[in-house]
Enzyme design. Structure first.
Site, PDB file in Angstrom:
ATOM      1  N   TRP A 224       0.966  -1.287   0.014  1.00  0.00           N
ATOM      2  CA  TRP A 224      -0.003  -0.048  -0.027  1.00  0.00           C
ATOM      3  C   TRP A 224       0.867   1.114  -0.113  1.00  0.00           C
ATOM      4  O   TRP A 224       0.375   2.544   0.141  1.00  0.00           O
ATOM      5  CB  TRP A 224      -1.017   0.091   1.187  1.00  0.00           C
ATOM      6  CG  TRP A 224      -0.440  -0.332   2.459  1.00  0.00           C
ATOM      7  CD1 TRP A 224      -0.324  -1.532   2.964  1.00  0.00           C
ATOM      8  CD2 TRP A 224       0.055   0.447   3.476  1.00  0.00           C
ATOM      9  NE1 TRP A 224       0.070  -1.621   4.253  1.00  0.00           N
ATOM     10  CE2 TRP A 224       0.365  -0.179   4.575  1.00  0.00           C
ATOM     11  CE3 TRP A 224       0.223   2.083   3.392  1.00  0.00           C
ATOM     12  CZ2 TRP A 224       0.812   0.513   5.781  1.00  0.00           C
ATOM     13  CZ3 TRP A 224       0.798   2.558   4.672  1.00  0.00           C
ATOM     14  CH2 TRP A 224       1.169   1.625   5.771  1.00  0.00           C
ATOM     15  N   ASN A 242       1.894  -6.914   6.595  1.00  0.00           N
ATOM     16  CA  ASN A 242       1.821  -8.072   7.580  1.00  0.00           C
ATOM     17  C   ASN A 242       1.182  -9.199   6.936  1.00  0.00           C
ATOM     18  O   ASN A 242       0.220  -9.119   6.063  1.00  0.00           O
ATOM     19  CB  ASN A 242       0.833  -7.493   8.545  1.00  0.00           C
ATOM     20  CG  ASN A 242      -0.691  -7.287   8.316  1.00  0.00           C
ATOM     21  OD1 ASN A 242      -0.732  -6.173   7.900  1.00  0.00           O
ATOM     22  ND2 ASN A 242      -1.524  -8.100   8.605  1.00  0.00           N
ATOM     23  N   ASP A 287       3.769  -4.244   9.309  1.00  0.00           N
ATOM     24  CA  ASP A 287       3.811  -3.987   8.149  1.00  0.00           C
ATOM     25  C   ASP A 287       5.352  -3.556   7.811  1.00  0.00           C
ATOM     26  O   ASP A 287       5.756  -2.379   8.612  1.00  0.00           O
ATOM     27  CB  ASP A 287       2.873  -3.116   7.336  1.00  0.00           C
ATOM     28  CG  ASP A 287       1.442  -3.443   7.441  1.00  0.00           C
ATOM     29  OD1 ASP A 287       1.039  -3.599   8.782  1.00  0.00           O
ATOM     30  OD2 ASP A 287       0.838  -3.238   6.523  1.00  0.00           O
ATOM     31  N   ASN A 372       6.418   4.588  10.895  1.00  0.00           N
ATOM     32  CA  ASN A 372       5.265   3.892  10.077  1.00  0.00           C
ATOM     33  C   ASN A 372       5.439   4.483   8.620  1.00  0.00           C
ATOM     34  O   ASN A 372       6.674   4.771   8.300  1.00  0.00           O
ATOM     35  CB  ASN A 372       3.893   4.079  10.539  1.00  0.00           C
ATOM     36  CG  ASN A 372       2.967   3.247  10.086  1.00  0.00           C
ATOM     37  OD1 ASN A 372       2.652   3.041   8.927  1.00  0.00           O
ATOM     38  ND2 ASN A 372       2.307   2.258  11.011  1.00  0.00           N
ATOM     39  N   TRP A 449       0.718  11.200  11.847  1.00  0.00           N
ATOM     40  CA  TRP A 449       1.157  10.343  10.813  1.00  0.00           C
ATOM     41  C   TRP A 449       2.140  11.347  10.034  1.00  0.00           C
ATOM     42  O   TRP A 449       2.181  11.050   8.757  1.00  0.00           O
ATOM     43  CB  TRP A 449      -0.013   9.895  10.112  1.00  0.00           C
ATOM     44  CG  TRP A 449      -0.782   8.846  10.944  1.00  0.00           C
ATOM     45  CD1 TRP A 449      -2.243   9.154  11.472  1.00  0.00           C
ATOM     46  CD2 TRP A 449      -0.649   7.395  11.116  1.00  0.00           C
ATOM     47  NE1 TRP A 449      -2.745   7.852  11.858  1.00  0.00           N
ATOM     48  CE2 TRP A 449      -1.556   6.993  11.778  1.00  0.00           C
ATOM     49  CE3 TRP A 449       0.601   6.613  10.825  1.00  0.00           C
ATOM     50  CZ2 TRP A 449      -1.663   5.349  12.121  1.00  0.00           C
ATOM     51  CZ3 TRP A 449       0.539   5.289  11.055  1.00  0.00           C
ATOM     52  CH2 TRP A 449      -0.522   4.761  12.186  1.00  0.00           C
TER      53      TRP A 449
END
Lengths: 530, 266
Positions: A224, A242, A287, A372, A449
């Site tokens: 993604w 994941n 992930d 992330n 984020w």
């Protein structure tokens, strides 16, 4: 008059984003989500420095109606900024913030966040939430073609910006939390024809299929986030998500290839050159989606082509990007209790008792990881990698229910206790030692984020956990500037220039902001009536 | 984090699908009835507590205590959700007979309903005395009377569930005390201030002192800071108050509602 027409048509013809342009580092333009193919996010612009950044002021704000938690990373070419929201693309005048055009796919069968566009030629490429790769004319927003590359009925969706390289556009899918099969696919930028597809979970009988137990068909390993690219070796670097079900591993015994990995793919054929799995048999939803940053550095005295990767599992990795050889891993965060380290081959040395349990098991890092998809950046002058990190532990629970794909089941859950919320830090790492050189602690609710951009003026800009865009000195981490955008940040900043002035831009939850150094605003007389 | 969100959303869409067709909220005598709630609590612990926690505080399944908003969804929708389960999640259908299902509904409703709408045990009048004598009034105000350091309690029963009220007395830091953490600072001009941190970033601090005065501080002016990250409220009220005193105090707080409440009809 003819000459003028010729000049206009010539400049219009020249105004094409060429592959060669994408190979260069960003300058006045910021041509890809990560700034360039290497994922370095470093702007060579140096009008804004740590000495004058205190004079930064907002130049414009572009509000996006009905937006919520924008994740778009602006891309800028010749004075036009391209941003995205839910199934929507906008072309904005990068000097004034005024809308040039907008295109919305009102018939998309799914809503969702979107991370941005890719530019190539005179086209803007964009992916709808329901996996329609879309080519638009970059000047008008007119749609040129649409190509569906996956179906939401199969449990997949898209949030990513496509990645345009040479003559093709690369796409991937999300959905790994509910059972699906990940892939990276290449499409012709001209026609939308599919050129190849690499599945991140092998079919039964293929190499790696024996690392899965019986769930290989729905193994996940979603794709993604866009990748990076090395033109010399014509290699794509792509991260995978994941294995499914996220929080229970008993039905998928083995390493679960190629989940939680970095894969090196041949751009021409999509064939895998090598893979490196950061978290074999993951049960914490870690992930590997964080940017693989390509840098060339002397490694133990020898020039070496490296890939740097700050991983959700809490470690900061350095790999040889030609061979995938593991070179080094150090701790990204202090709160890391599931592994004592990484062994000489790059495999985690796992500690017992750290799997999710039915009653809940506290594990660090938490489910969102030590970092992330928020963008790191690399400064070739300081030779530091700037990474937003999260110090947090979560309670991980598991479920014994029979896994059923595409039904909202992920095998358990995870989240922090209200009294145990995390704290974000911007950290600067020296990849040669893996050590933290400085850190900047943030305040806030632990929900950010937002990522970073590095600039040659010696300032790193990043969105903090409290809704501020912040500038810090690239060498020391000392604060030089901040601005409260008034809402949470879930995107990463960029730098571009327009009319000779350097700008810093970032999407807030509902708007795009552009900042530049203060200049008195000129009075604008109304034009005389004719 | 994402998962914890998925469950309540799924539950809410289920409520929406199974709402009373006539739009008339179902009335069941079990709702708000202490005996039914108590019976429902036991049933819940046996059948639901494995996922939602024995006290509904969440575990593998979501917490059922955090969403006072859920009250706006009617009882029959909640009944149907427990009866039939939620497709696509781990929430199974129940095999309990109707009377017992209603007891579970009454208990679940009691977890998230405003305390003012519940029939709670205890003597509110005696609780008012506890409120004054135990020192609560020194930090908490009701309609302008009382201390300024802690949250205003004029509408406490209308905006908080009974379990939340109880928790905030016996464990004031259970929810992180955001907006009310103790903080003290020394400014570069030598001034010292202490109170609660209504908000703070790296760049500014909004501090409220014991007298209720607000200090809007530029963090550039702060030389030293002590941020406790916890509430200044004493942590021992759970032991300091007798069981009847705590129950009476909770009854008093549950009654604090600015607008009249529906449950008074029940």
């Amino acid at each position: 008059m003819k000459l003028l027409a010729l000049l206009i048509s010539t400049s219009a013809l020249l105004a094409q984003v060429k592959h060669e342009d994408l190979l260069k580092s960003p300058n006045a333009d910021w041509l890809t989500v990560a700034g360039d193919f290497r994922g370095q996010r470093h702007s060579p612009l140096k009008q804004i420095t740590s000495a004058n950044a205190n004079q930064l002021v907002p130049k414009w704000v572009h509000h996006i109606e009905k937006a919520n938690g924008l994740r778009t990373n602006p891309v800028v070419y010749q004075g036009i900024m391209y941003v995205t929201s839910n199934n929507e693309v906008r072309g904005i005048d990068a000097a004034s913030g005024r809308l040039l055009w907008q295109w919305k796919d009102s018939r998309a069968k799914k809503d969702g966040a979107n991370r941005g566009v890719a530019l190539l030629g005179d086209r803007v490429f964009f992916i709808t939430a329901d996996c329609f790769l879309t080519a638009l004319d970059r000047r008008s927003g007119a749609v040129l073609w649409q190509k569906q590359y996956a179906s939401i009925d199969d449990g997949v969706f898209a949030t990513m910006a496509p990645f345009a390289v040479k003559d093709r556009v690369l796409v991937g899918v999300g959905g790994g939390d509910t059972g699906m099969r990940g892939f990276v696919a290449a499409y012709s930028a001209a026609t939308g024809e599919e050129l190849w597809r690499f599945w991140t979970v092998p079919k039964k009988g293929e190499p790696g299929a024996d690392s899965w137990g019986k769930l290989v068909q729905y193994g996940g390993a979603a794709t993604w986030l866009s990748g990076t690219y090395d033109p010399e070796s014509n290699t794509l670097y792509w991260t995978t998500g994941n294995p499914w079900p996220d929080f229970t591993g008993q039905e998928r015994s083995g390493d679960n290839l190629y989940s939680c990995s970095l894969v090196a793919l041949d751009l021409e054929t999509g064939k895998i050159k090598w893979h490196f799995q950061f978290t074999p048999h993951d049960t914490h939803d870690w992930d590997a989606q964080a940017w693989p940053v390509l840098v060339d550095l002397p490694w133990k005295g020898q020039p070496r082509k490296l890939v740097l990767h700050a991983n959700r599992n809490g470690f900061f990795y350095v790999l040889d990007r030609t061979t995938g050889e593991f070179l080094q891993a150090t701790k990204l965060v202090d709160q890391l209790d599931w592994a004592s380290g990484i062994d000489a081959k790059g495999r985690p040395i796992e500690l017992p008792g750290k799997a999710p349990t039915p009653a809940g098991n506290r594990v660090c890092p938490g489910v969102r990881g030590a970092t992330n998809w928020m963008s790191p950046s690399w400064n070739p002058d300081t030779k530091l990698l700037y990474v937003v990190t999260l110090e947090q532990c979560d309670i991980f629970t598991s479920s014994s229910k029979e896994p059923e794909p595409n039904k909202g089941f992920s095998g358990g859950g995870a989240g922090p206790k209200p009294v145990d919320l995390g704290q974000f830090f911007l950290r600067a790492f020296d990849p040669l030692t893996g050590k933290r050189v400085w850190e900047y602690p943030m305040t806030g609710p632990g929900e950010s984020w937002a990522g970073t951009v590095s600039t040659a003026g010696g300032v790193v800009f990043f969105g903090d956990d409290d809704g501020h865009l912040v500038g810090v000195d690239a060498k020391t981490g000392a604060n030089v500037w901040h601005f409260n955008v008034g809402e949470g940040l879930t995107a990463s900043p960029i730098s571009y220039a327009v009319n000779g002035q350097q700008r810093i831009a970032i999407a807030s939850a509902t708007a795009i902001f552009s900042f530049g150094l203060f200049e008195p605003v000129k009075a604008v007389p109304l034009p005389a009536k004719r | 984090m994402r998962l914890l969100l998925v469950f309540p959303l799924a539950a809410m869409s289920m409520y929406a699908q199974h709402g009373d067709a006539a739009g008339k909220p179902a009335q069941n005598p079990a709702i708000g009835d202490p005996a039914a709630i108590d019976a429902g609590k036991k049933l819940f612990a046996g059948g639901c507590g494995g996922c939602h926690g024995p006290d509904g505080a969440g575990g593998r399944g979501p917490s059922l205590r955090d969403k006072v908003m859920w009250h706006s969804l009617d009882d029959s929708a909640l009944y149907t959700t427990i009866e039939k389960g939620i497709a696509g999640t781990e929430m199974p259908a129940s095999r309990l007979p109707a009377a017992q299902l209603w007891q579970v509904v009454a208990f679940v409703r009691s977890l998230s309903s405003p305390a003012a709408e519940m029939n709670v045990p205890g003597d509110a009048r005696a609780g008012e005395t506890v409120f004054s004598q135990a020192g609560c009034v020194n930090c908490h105000a009701r309609q302008g009377r009382g201390g300024k350091l802690g949250p205003d309690l004029s509408n406490a029963g209308a905006t908080r569930s009974y379990p939340t009220l109880r928790e905030s007395i016996v464990d004031p830091d259970a929810n992180g005390a955001v907006g009310y953490r103790a903080i003290s600072v020394k400014l570069r001009n030598g001034q010292e201030l202490s109170g609660v941190e209504r908000n703070r970033s790296n760049y500014s601090l909004q501090l409220q002192d014991r007298a209720g005065a607000v200090h809007l501080i530029d963090m550039a002016d702060v030389a030293e800071m002590k941020d406790s990250r916890t509430s200044p409220m004493p942590k021992d009220y759970g032991r300091r108050l007798s069981k009847p005193d705590l129950e009476n105090l909770l009854a008093y707080l549950s009654k604090q509602s600015l607008r009249p409440v529906m449950a008074e009809k029940r």
